[in-house]
Write a protein that holds these residues in place. Structure first.
Motif, PDB file in Angstrom:
ATOM      1  N   GLU A 217       0.806  -1.222   0.000  1.00  0.00           N
ATOM      2  CA  GLU A 217       0.000   0.000   0.000  1.00  0.00           C
ATOM      3  C   GLU A 217       0.837   1.270   0.000  1.00  0.00           C
ATOM      4  O   GLU A 217       0.298   2.379  -0.115  1.00  0.00           O
TER       5      GLU A 217
ATOM      6  N   ALA B  21       0.226   3.117  -3.112  1.00  0.00           N
ATOM      7  CA  ALA B  21      -1.070   3.799  -3.162  1.00  0.00           C
ATOM      8  C   ALA B  21      -1.041   5.121  -2.413  1.00  0.00           C
ATOM      9  O   ALA B  21      -1.853   6.008  -2.688  1.00  0.00           O
ATOM     10  N   ARG B  22      -0.109   5.267  -1.469  1.00  0.00           N
ATOM     11  CA  ARG B  22      -0.018   6.519  -0.725  1.00  0.00           C
ATOM     12  C   ARG B  22       0.809   7.568  -1.459  1.00  0.00           C
ATOM     13  O   ARG B  22       0.826   8.729  -1.064  1.00  0.00           O
TER      14      ARG B  22
ATOM     15  N   ARG C 193       1.897  10.218  -4.249  1.00  0.00           N
ATOM     16  CA  ARG C 193       1.206  11.148  -5.155  1.00  0.00           C
ATOM     17  C   ARG C 193       2.136  11.480  -6.308  1.00  0.00           C
ATOM     18  O   ARG C 193       3.243  11.992  -6.100  1.00  0.00           O
TER      19      ARG C 193
ATOM     20  N   GLN D  24      -0.051  10.117 -18.505  1.00  0.00           N
ATOM     21  CA  GLN D  24      -0.851   9.473 -17.463  1.00  0.00           C
ATOM     22  C   GLN D  24      -1.339   8.104 -17.932  1.00  0.00           C
ATOM     23  O   GLN D  24      -1.295   7.122 -17.176  1.00  0.00           O
TER      24      GLN D  24
ATOM     25  N   ARG E  28      -0.213   4.290 -16.439  1.00  0.00           N
ATOM     26  CA  ARG E  28      -1.180   3.258 -16.065  1.00  0.00           C
ATOM     27  C   ARG E  28      -0.913   1.959 -16.824  1.00  0.00           C
ATOM     28  O   ARG E  28      -0.987   0.860 -16.243  1.00  0.00           O
TER      29      ARG E  28
ATOM     30  N   PRO F   2      -0.261   4.546  -7.866  1.00  0.00           N
ATOM     31  CA  PRO F   2      -0.139   5.792  -7.100  1.00  0.00           C
ATOM     32  C   PRO F   2      -1.307   6.710  -7.407  1.00  0.00           C
ATOM     33  O   PRO F   2      -2.076   6.479  -8.348  1.00  0.00           O
ATOM     34  N   ARG F   3      -1.461   7.738  -6.617  1.00  0.00           N
ATOM     35  CA  ARG F   3      -2.493   8.735  -6.890  1.00  0.00           C
ATOM     36  C   ARG F   3      -1.989   9.634  -8.014  1.00  0.00           C
ATOM     37  O   ARG F   3      -1.114  10.478  -7.810  1.00  0.00           O
ATOM     38  N   LEU F   4      -2.531   9.429  -9.199  1.00  0.00           N
ATOM     39  CA  LEU F   4      -2.036  10.106 -10.407  1.00  0.00           C
ATOM     40  C   LEU F   4      -2.748  11.439 -10.609  1.00  0.00           C
ATOM     41  O   LEU F   4      -3.975  11.528 -10.514  1.00  0.00           O
ATOM     42  N   HIS F   5      -1.966  12.474 -10.913  1.00  0.00           N
ATOM     43  CA  HIS F   5      -2.504  13.806 -11.207  1.00  0.00           C
ATOM     44  C   HIS F   5      -1.747  14.375 -12.401  1.00  0.00           C
ATOM     45  O   HIS F   5      -0.607  13.993 -12.684  1.00  0.00           O
TER      46      HIS F   5
ATOM     47  N   TRP G 200      -7.636  22.331  -8.069  1.00  0.00           N
ATOM     48  CA  TRP G 200      -7.310  21.908  -6.701  1.00  0.00           C
ATOM     49  C   TRP G 200      -8.115  22.735  -5.704  1.00  0.00           C
ATOM     50  O   TRP G 200      -8.154  23.959  -5.794  1.00  0.00           O
TER      51      TRP G 200
ATOM     52  N   GLU H 176       4.227  13.500   3.080  1.00  0.00           N
ATOM     53  CA  GLU H 176       3.721  12.687   1.978  1.00  0.00           C
ATOM     54  C   GLU H 176       4.767  12.563   0.879  1.00  0.00           C
ATOM     55  O   GLU H 176       5.519  13.497   0.603  1.00  0.00           O
TER      56      GLU H 176
END
Length: 424
Positions: A36, A39-40, A42, A51, A55, A67-70, A78, A197
């Motif tokens: 995990e 997953a934390r 960013r 992007q 993936r 991961p948290r993709l942006h 935001w 983070e």
């Protein structure tokens, strides 16, 4: 490999598969940690295409957490306290068109009704760049313009002043202006209370002011990292220094944005470490291209350093020159090269700023049932609904002729439910 706290800025050389190496480097740095942990994390990337590629690379390596993709452009959406959402771009453009029309009626240098929307578009692009770079209209008032250009600049300044109202902090921000203010807010927040983070910004050169501000803030975090694309690890110090040695910075050099970012971070180019150990496909070609792109003030370096390149046959082995007599022949030659890559199972990419060329190549590939993945997307006017709207608009206000009627009847969105086009 360096851990999360050992270094801040990394790079990947030109020619490597950036998305694949980015994912490989992330997974390698999280070896020994619980699943995990990914997953934390960013991860900010530079484009929607990147992007998707990230993936795909995670999917290719099997089941696991993403991961948290942006996107770096996501900053404009935001959530920030006391900062309203950005105004829709179309609404702002229509407001600018009305302001430009009013100014054109008052200035004799403008002809009323001529090019209003074109002027509004260019003014909107200038305003977006100023907001992203944090430049306010007052800075233009302080410019010292030579007497020979004073009158022209006076009229241009009157034209630019009409957007000054949109730089007020009480005004609903544009997307670029809001992105800048979000980046400033995050930088101030992290400067006061650094987040623990893990944040990575990858694939961006920092060419936009708000993005550069975000990258600086992330690089200063305890667990922040930057991964620069196409970084020239073989560029010597005197070449890096030449980017700033002249009176006017050489901003058109492909490594200039990296030099500017590193200067803002107070780091030398040697502080940039390889993200992975994967070498470029052709180090010799990278060295040749890097030397060929040296800035004009230091072209004498070619005579000295060119001797160390050795035999150029290896460096130029995979380089081909195509001299096409017509644009159609150019597109067909490129399409054939891409078709060959598909047939042998090799990846290939066409990189060009010419959108007309990409459309010609896509049309040629369509003959063989090959649909390219166009990172720029398809313009609305080229889609089936867009084409139909253009045909209908062409017939408004005039008596339709046979050509227009047939064009509309044969359109795929009109010819529905009949089985074969033409029967209706």
């Amino acid at each position: 490999m360096p851990g999360w706290r050992d270094a801040k800025v990394f790079g990947l050389p030109p020619g490597v598969d950036f998305a694949r190496e980015l994912v490989a480097g992330l997974r390698e740095r999280l070896i020994g940690e619980p699943p995990e942990a990914m997953a934390r994390l960013r991860l900010f990337v530079n484009s929607g295409r990147m992007q998707r590629r990230v993936r795909e690379e995670f999917d290719r390596q099997g089941t696991g957490f993403l991961p948290r993709l942006h996107l770096v452009s996501d900053l404009s959406r935001w959530p920030v306290a006391n900062l309203p959402p950005a105004i829709p771009p179309l609404r702002r453009q229509l407001e600018l068109a009305r302001l430009v029309e009013g100014l054109a009626r008052r200035l004799p240098a403008f002809e009323t009704g001529t090019g209003i929307f074109s002027l509004a578009d260019s003014l909107g692009a200038l305003m977006a760049e100023m907001q992203s770079e944090g430049v306010r209209p007052e800075a233009l008032e302080r410019l010292d313009i030579q007497a020979s250009h004073a009158e022209h600049w006076r009229q241009s300044l009157a034209f630019i002043r009409i957007v000054a109202r949109y730089f007020d902090d009480t005004t609903v921000p544009d997307p670029d202006g809001r992105q800048r203010r979000v980046a400033e807010s995050l930088a101030a927040q992290w400067d006061e209370t650094p987040t623990q983070e893990r944040i990575v910004v990858a694939g961006s050169t920092g060419s936009r002011g708000a993005t550069c501000l975000l990258m600086q803030a992330v690089a200063r975090l305890p667990n922040g990292m930057l991964v620069l694309p196409g970084f020239d690890f073989g560029m010597p110090d005197h070449a890096w220094n030449s980017l700033y040695s002249s009176k006017i910075p050489i901003e058109d050099h492909p490594q200039f944005r990296f030099a500017s970012l590193l200067a803002l971070l107070g780091l030398p180019p040697q502080a940039v470490l390889p993200w992975t150990a994967t070498p470029p496909p052709s180090a010799a070609r990278n060295a040749l291209v890097g030397l060929a792109l040296r800035p004009a003030p230091v072209t004498d370096q070619w005579m000295r350093e060119g001797q160390s390149l050795g035999d150029l046959t290896q460096a130029c082995a995979e380089i081909e020159l195509i001299e096409a007599p017509t644009p159609r022949a150019e597109a067909l030659a490129l399409a054939l090269a891409l078709r060959e890559a598909v047939e042998v199972g090799r990846k290939a990419a066409l990189i060009t700023p010419d959108r007309m060329l990409t459309r010609r190549v896509a049309a040629a590939l369509d003959r063989w049932g090959i649909v390219p993945d166009d990172s720029a997307g398809q313009p609305l006017q080229q889609t089936a609904p867009g084409r139909l709207m253009r045909h209908v608009a062409r017939g408004l206000g005039r008596r339709p002729d046979l050509e227009l009627v047939l064009t509309l009847l044969k359109h795929p969105l009109i010819a529905t439910g009949s089985g074969l086009r033409g029967e209706h």
